[in-house]
Design a protein around this motif. Structure first.
Motif, PDB file in Angstrom:
ATOM      1  N   SER A   5       0.894  11.279   4.936  1.00  9.85           N
ATOM      2  CA  SER A   5       1.762  10.600   5.896  1.00  9.85           C
ATOM      3  C   SER A   5       0.988   9.533   6.682  1.00  9.85           C
ATOM      4  CB  SER A   5       2.376  11.619   6.863  1.00  9.85           C
ATOM      5  OG  SER A   5       1.382  12.187   7.699  1.00  9.85           O
ATOM      6  N   LEU A   6      -0.341   9.662   6.704  1.00 12.40           N
ATOM      7  CA  LEU A   6      -1.171   8.726   7.471  1.00 12.40           C
ATOM      8  C   LEU A   6      -2.094   7.885   6.593  1.00 12.40           C
ATOM      9  CD1 LEU A   6      -2.216  11.223  10.292  1.00 12.40           C
ATOM     10  CD2 LEU A   6      -0.540   9.385  10.488  1.00 12.40           C
ATOM     11  N   PHE A   7      -2.538   8.444   5.508  1.00 12.66           N
ATOM     12  CA  PHE A   7      -3.491   7.751   4.627  1.00 12.66           C
ATOM     13  C   PHE A   7      -2.863   7.597   3.243  1.00 12.66           C
ATOM     14  CE2 PHE A   7      -6.757   7.765   1.385  1.00 12.66           C
ATOM     15  CZ  PHE A   7      -7.680   6.852   1.874  1.00 12.66           C
ATOM     16  N   PRO A   8      -2.872   6.418   2.659  1.00 10.73           N
ATOM     17  CA  PRO A   8      -3.499   5.182   3.160  1.00 10.73           C
ATOM     18  C   PRO A   8      -2.564   4.278   3.947  1.00 10.73           C
ATOM     19  CG  PRO A   8      -2.838   4.882   0.902  1.00 10.73           C
ATOM     20  CD  PRO A   8      -2.416   6.287   1.269  1.00 10.73           C
ATOM     21  N   GLY A   9      -1.247   4.613   3.993  1.00  4.40           N
ATOM     22  CA  GLY A   9      -0.265   3.683   4.533  1.00  4.40           C
ATOM     23  C   GLY A   9      -0.491   3.277   5.980  1.00  4.40           C
ATOM     24  N   VAL A  48       0.833  -1.201   0.000  1.00  2.00           N
ATOM     25  CA  VAL A  48       0.000   0.000   0.000  1.00  2.00           C
ATOM     26  C   VAL A  48       0.869   1.253   0.000  1.00  2.00           C
ATOM     27  CG1 VAL A  48      -1.793   1.280   1.223  1.00  2.00           C
ATOM     28  CG2 VAL A  48      -1.882  -1.221   1.146  1.00  2.00           C
ATOM     29  N   PHE A  49       1.954   1.231   0.800  1.00  2.00           N
ATOM     30  CA  PHE A  49       2.893   2.356   0.805  1.00  2.00           C
ATOM     31  C   PHE A  49       3.516   2.534  -0.577  1.00  2.00           C
ATOM     32  CE2 PHE A  49       2.605   1.139   5.214  1.00  2.00           C
ATOM     33  CZ  PHE A  49       2.730   2.320   5.926  1.00  2.00           C
ATOM     34  N   ASP A  50       3.901   1.415  -1.189  1.00  2.00           N
ATOM     35  CA  ASP A  50       4.580   1.480  -2.487  1.00  2.00           C
ATOM     36  C   ASP A  50       3.647   1.991  -3.579  1.00  2.00           C
ATOM     37  OD1 ASP A  50       6.771   0.489  -1.188  1.00  2.00           O
ATOM     38  OD2 ASP A  50       6.506  -1.573  -1.864  1.00  2.00           O
ATOM     39  N   LEU A  51       2.405   1.525  -3.558  1.00  4.50           N
ATOM     40  CA  LEU A  51       1.436   2.007  -4.541  1.00  4.50           C
ATOM     41  C   LEU A  51       1.219   3.511  -4.404  1.00  4.50           C
ATOM     42  CD1 LEU A  51      -1.294  -0.809  -4.397  1.00  4.50           C
ATOM     43  CD2 LEU A  51       0.225  -0.318  -6.321  1.00  4.50           C
ATOM     44  N   SER A  52       1.072   3.965  -3.165  1.00  3.55           N
ATOM     45  CA  SER A  52       0.839   5.391  -2.923  1.00  3.55           C
ATOM     46  C   SER A  52       2.038   6.228  -3.343  1.00  3.55           C
ATOM     47  CB  SER A  52       0.526   5.621  -1.439  1.00  3.55           C
ATOM     48  OG  SER A  52       0.338   6.990  -1.172  1.00  3.55           O
ATOM     49  N   SER A  59      -9.415   8.832  12.080  1.00  8.22           N
ATOM     50  CA  SER A  59      -9.605   8.804  10.633  1.00  8.22           C
ATOM     51  C   SER A  59     -10.699   9.778  10.216  1.00  8.22           C
ATOM     52  CB  SER A  59      -9.943   7.383  10.171  1.00  8.22           C
ATOM     53  OG  SER A  59     -10.060   7.304   8.780  1.00  8.22           O
ATOM     54  N   LEU A  60     -11.742   9.863  11.040  1.00  2.85           N
ATOM     55  CA  LEU A  60     -12.827  10.798  10.770  1.00  2.85           C
ATOM     56  C   LEU A  60     -12.329  12.247  10.820  1.00  2.85           C
ATOM     57  CD1 LEU A  60     -16.315  10.801  11.012  1.00  2.85           C
ATOM     58  CD2 LEU A  60     -15.564  12.119  12.971  1.00  2.85           C
ATOM     59  N   LEU A  61     -11.531  12.580  11.842  1.00  5.17           N
ATOM     60  CA  LEU A  61     -10.990  13.935  11.960  1.00  5.17           C
ATOM     61  C   LEU A  61     -10.013  14.238  10.832  1.00  5.17           C
ATOM     62  CD1 LEU A  61     -10.358  14.092  15.838  1.00  5.17           C
ATOM     63  CD2 LEU A  61     -12.196  15.175  14.527  1.00  5.17           C
ATOM     64  N   LEU A  62      -9.217  13.245  10.472  1.00  9.84           N
ATOM     65  CA  LEU A  62      -8.258  13.438   9.381  1.00  9.84           C
ATOM     66  C   LEU A  62      -8.981  13.742   8.077  1.00  9.84           C
ATOM     67  CD1 LEU A  62      -5.206  13.232   8.553  1.00  9.84           C
ATOM     68  CD2 LEU A  62      -5.696  10.866   7.910  1.00  9.84           C
ATOM     69  N   GLY A  63     -10.029  12.988   7.798  1.00  3.55           N
ATOM     70  CA  GLY A  63     -10.771  13.201   6.561  1.00  3.55           C
ATOM     71  C   GLY A  63     -11.535  14.513   6.548  1.00  3.55           C
ATOM     72  N   LEU A  64     -12.183  14.839   7.662  1.00  2.00           N
ATOM     73  CA  LEU A  64     -12.982  16.062   7.730  1.00  2.00           C
ATOM     74  C   LEU A  64     -12.105  17.304   7.546  1.00  2.00           C
ATOM     75  CD1 LEU A  64     -15.917  17.016   8.235  1.00  2.00           C
ATOM     76  CD2 LEU A  64     -15.288  17.263  10.647  1.00  2.00           C
TER      77      LEU A  64
END
Length: 527
Positions: free
Chosen positions: A353-357, A69-73, A437-442
């Motif tokens: 730095s946090l999403f999606p890895g 997932v890190f590599d794809l991102s 995750s909710l706070l990060l997205g909002l």
């Protein structure tokens, strides 16, 4: 907006001036059709990338213990960043709509290839398949970046709410893809089959977006706004239109043209010229009045002729002059919008730095392989909500945006603690990563879209597409640095483990070519 200028650069000569016309009222956007089409367009150019990321459960099962997932991102972000740099240099060498169509075709073909050869037929070995997926993401990045930069420049010529529509569509892409992934997993138990259906749904949406774009560009509403910033005022304007030439453009015939104003006049003294003649120049004024329909119009034109030697200029000199003007235009744009560039760069640095890895590394004994799917769905839905909130009428200052982006760094430690250390996370309850995750997205939805919406208003009309390009460059810089930071955070988690629950579920990890151990009934105690 600066499309003709870049074509001139490619041809080794300067381009004609770009004029913005404030003419009659634009045609109405009936039933908000243009807005909805651009909303779906924003989803369309990020949908291929989201398809790879949201299918993290499939790729983690296909390559257990890897950083897939890190590599794809990171692969996507690095290629996208290089593509943005190239796009900022050669953005106008190809017609805007051709660039958008190119992106759709490239994304469709790549997703089709992955669905057929990688997921359905599985013609590659595990090692080769890993590289094929990274290559597929790279190709998708090229097409999506060309589309993204083009769409921001495209909507920069429309009212602000249409830029917000595209950015909301980006979040809608995550919502659509997450919903599709959840439904395919619920309806189909076979992991390979539900992933194949998932990618086919993405293919269908990309095709729909491509068709809608071809219809959108032909609408009277879009054509009016695009023409307002690209039309020749002498041929397109009507009586009473206000026309301003805001650049001094050096033509190949050796003439520098200054300001041109067309206005309805009841008093000749209303017209004033504020141009300053260059040293060695000469000015001539041509004026005339014409009465039509009882209204008098006055046209005043200032022509500045620079004295030159009789020798023709070398094409290389014209090219250098054009490059210099292009650099100056970009520099002037950056000086006007740099706080917005900093804000969006910091916003996506924290997010990537946090999403999606890191979110994909959060384990749950209760949800199992559903955990990354759920966390990504929460992020995408809240990000979509944040972008909707960004459309509310509130005047955000530059300082507020930069401060808000900086405060989001406080979200990094708690989300990392939801996965670190891997065997026994300090914040092990599933509710914590869901909340963060909710706070990060909002917050990402808010501060990730407001700079893109507000920045075009800070530059002249003819530089709006250029503003969209430099903002996309800053956006890509944040994505790149955030993806690199994610590897450092991943190292803090410790060595990879298959489960934090004391039992390794072989059937949950393997998709094809993987057999359960004899007598284990699909489960094996961890060593």
């Amino acid at each position: 907006m600066d499309e003709t200028l870049s074509r001139g650069l490619a041809a080794g000569r300067s381009a004609p001036p770009r004029l913005c016309v404030a003419g009659p009222a634009p045609p109405p956007d009936r039933y908000n059709g243009v807005y909805l089409a651009l909303l779906l367009a924003g989803a369309g150019f990020l949908l291929p990338y989201n398809s790879f990321i949201v299918a993290a459960d499939y790729f983690q099962a296909q390559y257990p213990g890897s950083t897939i997932v890190f590599d794809l991102s990171l692969t996507y972000i690095l290629v996208a960043f290089c593509s943005v740099l190239l796009n900022n240099v050669l953005v106008e060498a190809v017609d805007l709509h051709k660039r958008i169509l190119f992106g759709y075709v490239l994304s469709f073909v790549t997703l089709l290839f992955v669905a057929v050869f990688e997921i359905w037929w599985q013609v590659f070995s595990n090692t080769t398949s890993y590289g094929v997926n990274l290559l597929a993401v790279s190709v998708v990045a090229v097409g999506c970046t060309a589309q993204q930069s083009s769409f921001y420049g495209y909507t920069g010529m429309l009212p602000n709410r249409y830029t917000q529509a595209v950015m909301t569509g980006e979040s809608a892409a995550g919502v659509l893809v997450s919903t599709s992934r959840i439904l395919t997993r619920l309806l189909l138990d076979d992991v390979r089959l539900n992933t194949l259906v998932f990618f086919c749904c993405s293919l269908l949406l990309v095709a729909v977006c491509c068709v809608l774009h071809q219809l959108l560009r032909r609408t009277a509403f879009v054509r009016h706004h695009v023409a307002a910033c690209s039309a020749d005022p002498l041929s397109e304007t009507q009586a009473g239109d206000q026309v301003t030439l805001v650049d001094i453009v050096e033509e190949a015939d050796g003439k520098d043209y200054g300001r041109l104003t067309l206005a309805s006049n009841s008093d000749d003294s209303a017209f004033q010229s504020t141009e300053t003649l260059p040293a060695g120049g000469a000015a001539s004024y041509d004026t005339f009045s014409e009465r039509a329909g009882g209204t008098s119009y006055r046209v005043s034109e200032l022509l500045v002729h620079v004295r030159r030697s009789g020798r023709a200029r070398h094409p290389a000199l014209d090219c250098c002059a054009a490059l210099k003007r292009g650099t100056q235009a970009r520099s002037a744009t950056v000086r006007r919008v740099w706080p917005y560039m900093v804000s969006i760069c910091l916003a996506y640095l924290v997010t990537l730095s946090l999403f999606p890895g890191i979110e994909s590394e959060v384990h749950s004994c209760t949800l199992g392989s559903w955990m990354p799917v759920v966390l990504m769905a929460i992020f995408n839905v809240s990000d979509f909500a944040g972008k909707v909130l960004a459309s509310l009428p509130y005047e955000w200052s530059r300082r507020q945006l930069v401060a808000f982006s900086t405060l989001r760094f406080l979200l990094i430690p708690p989300l990392v603690l939801c996965a670190a250390p891997r065997a026994e996370p300090l914040l092990a309850w599933e509710g914590w990563p869901m909340l963060f995750s909710l706070l990060l997205g909002l917050t990402n939805g808010l501060v990730g879209s407001l700079p893109m919406i507000l920045a075009p208003d800070k530059v002249p009309d003819q530089n709006r597409e250029l503003c969209g390009n430099v903002m996309t460059l800053s956006y890509s810089l944040g994505l790149t640095t955030g993806s690199l930071l994610a590897y450092g955070l991943d190292a803090l988690l410790g060595p990879p483990v298959y489960s934090t629950c004391g039992v390794l579920n072989i059937t949950d990890l393997c998709i094809a070519g993987c057999q359960t151990l004899p007598g284990t009934n699909g489960s094996q105690p961890l060593p």
